[in-house]
Design a protein around this motif. Structure first.
Motif, PDB file in Angstrom:
ATOM      1  N   ASP A  39       0.969  -1.285   0.071  1.00  0.00           N
ATOM      2  CA  ASP A  39      -0.055   0.074  -0.001  1.00  0.00           C
ATOM      3  C   ASP A  39       1.004   1.303   0.078  1.00  0.00           C
ATOM      4  O   ASP A  39       1.922   1.241   0.728  1.00  0.00           O
ATOM      5  N   GLU A  40       0.620   2.117  -0.789  1.00  0.00           N
ATOM      6  CA  GLU A  40       1.237   3.477  -0.966  1.00  0.00           C
ATOM      7  C   GLU A  40       0.888   4.566   0.255  1.00  0.00           C
ATOM      8  O   GLU A  40      -0.212   4.711   0.592  1.00  0.00           O
ATOM      9  N   ILE A  41       1.954   4.935   0.874  1.00  0.00           N
ATOM     10  CA  ILE A  41       1.815   6.068   1.999  1.00  0.00           C
ATOM     11  C   ILE A  41       2.741   6.999   1.861  1.00  0.00           C
ATOM     12  O   ILE A  41       3.904   6.901   1.363  1.00  0.00           O
ATOM     13  N   LYS A  42       2.202   8.475   1.684  1.00  0.00           N
ATOM     14  CA  LYS A  42       3.095   9.468   1.477  1.00  0.00           C
ATOM     15  C   LYS A  42       3.068  10.388   2.720  1.00  0.00           C
ATOM     16  O   LYS A  42       2.211  10.794   3.420  1.00  0.00           O
ATOM     17  N   LEU A  43       4.363  10.743   3.024  1.00  0.00           N
ATOM     18  CA  LEU A  43       4.744  11.584   4.229  1.00  0.00           C
ATOM     19  C   LEU A  43       5.331  12.915   3.754  1.00  0.00           C
ATOM     20  O   LEU A  43       6.336  12.774   2.732  1.00  0.00           O
ATOM     21  N   ALA A  44       4.943  13.914   4.109  1.00  0.00           N
ATOM     22  CA  ALA A  44       5.490  15.352   3.937  1.00  0.00           C
ATOM     23  C   ALA A  44       6.671  15.711   5.109  1.00  0.00           C
ATOM     24  O   ALA A  44       6.140  15.487   6.329  1.00  0.00           O
ATOM     25  N   TYR A  45       7.746  16.036   4.817  1.00  0.00           N
ATOM     26  CA  TYR A  45       8.598  16.610   5.991  1.00  0.00           C
ATOM     27  C   TYR A  45       9.404  17.973   5.556  1.00  0.00           C
ATOM     28  O   TYR A  45       9.464  18.291   4.190  1.00  0.00           O
ATOM     29  N   VAL A  46       9.699  18.531   6.557  1.00  0.00           N
ATOM     30  CA  VAL A  46      10.681  19.707   6.090  1.00  0.00           C
ATOM     31  C   VAL A  46      12.206  19.391   6.335  1.00  0.00           C
ATOM     32  O   VAL A  46      12.366  18.625   7.194  1.00  0.00           O
ATOM     33  N   SER A  97      15.842  17.620  12.615  1.00  0.00           N
ATOM     34  CA  SER A  97      15.285  16.586  13.507  1.00  0.00           C
ATOM     35  C   SER A  97      14.154  15.851  12.557  1.00  0.00           C
ATOM     36  O   SER A  97      14.056  14.693  12.716  1.00  0.00           O
ATOM     37  N   ALA A  98      13.562  16.561  11.774  1.00  0.00           N
ATOM     38  CA  ALA A  98      12.402  15.905  10.884  1.00  0.00           C
ATOM     39  C   ALA A  98      13.190  14.924   9.805  1.00  0.00           C
ATOM     40  O   ALA A  98      12.806  13.939   9.484  1.00  0.00           O
ATOM     41  N   ILE A  99      14.578  15.255   9.557  1.00  0.00           N
ATOM     42  CA  ILE A  99      15.025  14.057   8.637  1.00  0.00           C
ATOM     43  C   ILE A  99      15.290  13.057   9.206  1.00  0.00           C
ATOM     44  O   ILE A  99      15.160  11.822   8.576  1.00  0.00           O
ATOM     45  N   ALA A 100      15.771  13.029  10.389  1.00  0.00           N
ATOM     46  CA  ALA A 100      15.799  11.797  11.486  1.00  0.00           C
ATOM     47  C   ALA A 100      14.583  11.052  11.347  1.00  0.00           C
ATOM     48  O   ALA A 100      14.527   9.956  11.423  1.00  0.00           O
ATOM     49  N   SER A 101      13.545  11.753  12.151  1.00  0.00           N
ATOM     50  CA  SER A 101      12.362  10.957  12.431  1.00  0.00           C
ATOM     51  C   SER A 101      11.540  10.414  11.032  1.00  0.00           C
ATOM     52  O   SER A 101      11.298   9.345  11.116  1.00  0.00           O
ATOM     53  N   HIS A 102      11.639  11.248  10.124  1.00  0.00           N
ATOM     54  CA  HIS A 102      10.997  10.629   8.897  1.00  0.00           C
ATOM     55  C   HIS A 102      11.930   9.328   8.155  1.00  0.00           C
ATOM     56  O   HIS A 102      11.241   8.730   7.597  1.00  0.00           O
ATOM     57  N   THR A 121       6.626   7.008   0.311  1.00  0.00           N
ATOM     58  CA  THR A 121       7.165   8.266  -0.447  1.00  0.00           C
ATOM     59  C   THR A 121       7.252   9.283   0.616  1.00  0.00           C
ATOM     60  O   THR A 121       6.644   9.905   1.342  1.00  0.00           O
ATOM     61  N   LEU A 122       8.712   9.757   0.763  1.00  0.00           N
ATOM     62  CA  LEU A 122       8.742  11.023   1.660  1.00  0.00           C
ATOM     63  C   LEU A 122       8.928  12.189   0.574  1.00  0.00           C
ATOM     64  O   LEU A 122       9.711  12.186  -0.243  1.00  0.00           O
ATOM     65  N   ALA A 127      -0.785  14.579   1.405  1.00  0.00           N
ATOM     66  CA  ALA A 127       0.077  13.830   2.144  1.00  0.00           C
ATOM     67  C   ALA A 127      -0.743  13.098   3.039  1.00  0.00           C
ATOM     68  O   ALA A 127      -1.734  13.459   3.883  1.00  0.00           O
ATOM     69  N   ASP A 128      -0.335  11.918   3.451  1.00  0.00           N
ATOM     70  CA  ASP A 128      -1.017  11.027   4.630  1.00  0.00           C
ATOM     71  C   ASP A 128      -0.842  11.617   5.837  1.00  0.00           C
ATOM     72  O   ASP A 128      -1.584  11.621   6.800  1.00  0.00           O
ATOM     73  N   ALA A 129       0.575  12.001   6.117  1.00  0.00           N
ATOM     74  CA  ALA A 129       0.803  12.131   7.412  1.00  0.00           C
ATOM     75  C   ALA A 129       2.282  13.017   7.417  1.00  0.00           C
ATOM     76  O   ALA A 129       2.955  12.936   6.400  1.00  0.00           O
ATOM     77  N   ALA A 130       2.512  13.615   8.645  1.00  0.00           N
ATOM     78  CA  ALA A 130       3.964  14.239   8.779  1.00  0.00           C
ATOM     79  C   ALA A 130       4.280  14.158  10.538  1.00  0.00           C
ATOM     80  O   ALA A 130       3.258  14.245  11.250  1.00  0.00           O
ATOM     81  N   LEU A 131       5.536  14.125  10.636  1.00  0.00           N
ATOM     82  CA  LEU A 131       5.835  13.745  11.841  1.00  0.00           C
ATOM     83  C   LEU A 131       6.431  15.076  12.832  1.00  0.00           C
ATOM     84  O   LEU A 131       6.835  14.986  13.569  1.00  0.00           O
ATOM     85  N   ALA A 132       6.701  16.011  12.072  1.00  0.00           N
ATOM     86  CA  ALA A 132       7.072  17.367  12.399  1.00  0.00           C
ATOM     87  C   ALA A 132       6.463  18.466  12.900  1.00  0.00           C
ATOM     88  O   ALA A 132       6.520  19.573  12.514  1.00  0.00           O
TER      89      ALA A 132
END
Ligand code: PBE
Length: 266
Positions: free
Chosen positions: A165-172, A176-181, A196-197, A214-219
Motif C-alpha cells: 500500500d502506498e503512503i506519502k509523508l511530507a517533511y521539512v 530533526s525531521a530528517i531523522a524522524s522521517h 514516499t517522503l 500527504a497522508d501524514a507528517a511527523l514534524a
C-alpha cells in the motif's frame, strides 16, 4: 571588542532559517515584545544557519541563531539558550504526528504505527549526530533501528503487515525531521508499505496533510511553534499523538558570549 554592544557586535542580526518555520514567527514576536526594532531576522535554511554558526564558532565570534533541541549543534558546540522571561518561545514543546482526516479508516495499520511511534530526544539525537558526521540519512536511520530493535517492535506491536500500500509523508529539511522521517520510512516499509517522503516547506507540509495530498507528517511542533498552522487547519487534520516530549525552541548563542537573556539584546 568589549566596547561594542551585543547588537553592534553581530550587526543587529539574528540568523534565522526557512521563513515558514514556527521559530521564525516566534522570533518576529520576540523582536516586537522585547522591543528590538533595530534588529533583523535573516532567512535561510537549517543548513545555512548551522554553516554560519560553525563559521562564527570556529573564530569565536559572536552570533545569535534561531535554535531548537534536539539538535546535533548542542553536541558539537558549547551553546546556550537565551532566557526568554516573556515566554515568547513557549516552554516545553512536543513533537506531534499529524495525519490527514480519514487515514485511520483507510490505512488502519499505518495509523496504528504512527500512533505508537514514540521515542526520546536522545534517540533522535543519535541519528542526527550520525548524519552530521557524514552518514547518509537512510543509513543512519537503519543503523539506529538495528541497534534499537525493541523500539520498532513496540511501534509495530499488534499491527498486521500490508501488501505494498502506498503512503506519502511530507517533511521539512530540519535535521530533526530528517531523522524522524527516515526512521519511520524504514519501519513502514518493513511492514509492507510503499513509502514516499516528500520534502517541502513548513506551510506546504501542513497544507498537504490538511488537503490530503500527504497522508501524514511527523514534524508538527506544538503547542506554540506551529500554533498558527494548527489553528488555520483546525478540523482538517488529525493530531495522532506525541512522539517526543520536552523539546524546545529559542534564541541560541555560543557559551562564550557574555549575555544570558533576550533582554540583553536591547
Ligand atoms: N524547527 C524544527 C521547526 C520545527 C522543528 C524548530 C526549526 C520550526 O520552527 O517550525
Amino acid at each position: 571588542d568589549t566596547t561594542k554592544s551585543v547588537g553592534e557586535s553581530v550587526d543587529y542580526k539574528i540568523t534565522g532559517i526557512d521563513p515558514g518555520a514556527g521559530i521564525m514567527e516566534a522570533t518576529g514576536k520576540a523582536i516586537e515584545e522585547y522591543d528590538l526594532s533595530e534588529w533583523d531576522l535573516t532567512t535561510g535554511s537549517g543548513a545555512a544557519m548551522t554553516a554560519s554558526l560553525k563559521k562564527a564558532y570556529d573564530k569565536e565570534e559572536p552570533i545569535i541563531v534561531t535554535g531548537w533541541s534536539p539538535h546535533w549543534k548542542f553536541t558539537e558546540y558549547d551553546l546556550k539558550y537565551l532566557e526568554d522571561p516573556k515566554g515568547v518561545y513557549g516552554g516545553e514543546e512536543e513533537i506531534h504526528t499529524i495525519a490527514r482526516n480519514g487515514l485511520k479508516e483507510d490505512m488502519p495499520e499505518a495509523y496504528q504505527i504512527l500512533k505508537q511511534f514514540k521515542w526520546t530526544q536522545d534517540d533522535m539525537g543519535e541519528i542526527m549526530v550520525a548524519i552530521h558526521d557524514g552518514e547518509k540519512a537512510e543509513v543512519a536511520a537503519q543503523n539506529w533501528l538495528d541497534a534499537n530493535e525493541e523500539k520498532a517492535t513496540a511501534w509495530t506491536e499488534g499491527v498486521e503487515k500490508v501488501d505494498g500500500d502506498e503512503i506519502k509523508l511530507a517533511y521539512v529539511a530540519w535535521d530533526s525531521a530528517i531523522a524522524s522521517h527516515n526512521v519511520i520510512k524504514i519501519v513502514l516499509a518493513d511492514m509492507g508499505y510503499d513509502v514516499t517522503l516528500t520534502q517541502v516547506e513548513a506551510g506546504p507540509m501542513w497544507t498537504a496533510v490538511a488537503d490530503g495530498s500527504a497522508d501524514a507528517a511527523l514534524a508538527a511542533w506544538l503547542p506554540v511553534t506551529h500554533k498558527t498552522y494548527a489553528d488555520k487547519f483546525e478540523g482538517d487534520f488529525e493530531d495522532v499523538g506525541i512522539s517526543i516530549e520536552g523539546v524546545k525552541i529559542g534564541l541560541v548563542v555560543p557559551e562564550y558570549m557574555d549575555i544570558t537573556s533576550i533582554e540583553d539584546l536591547k
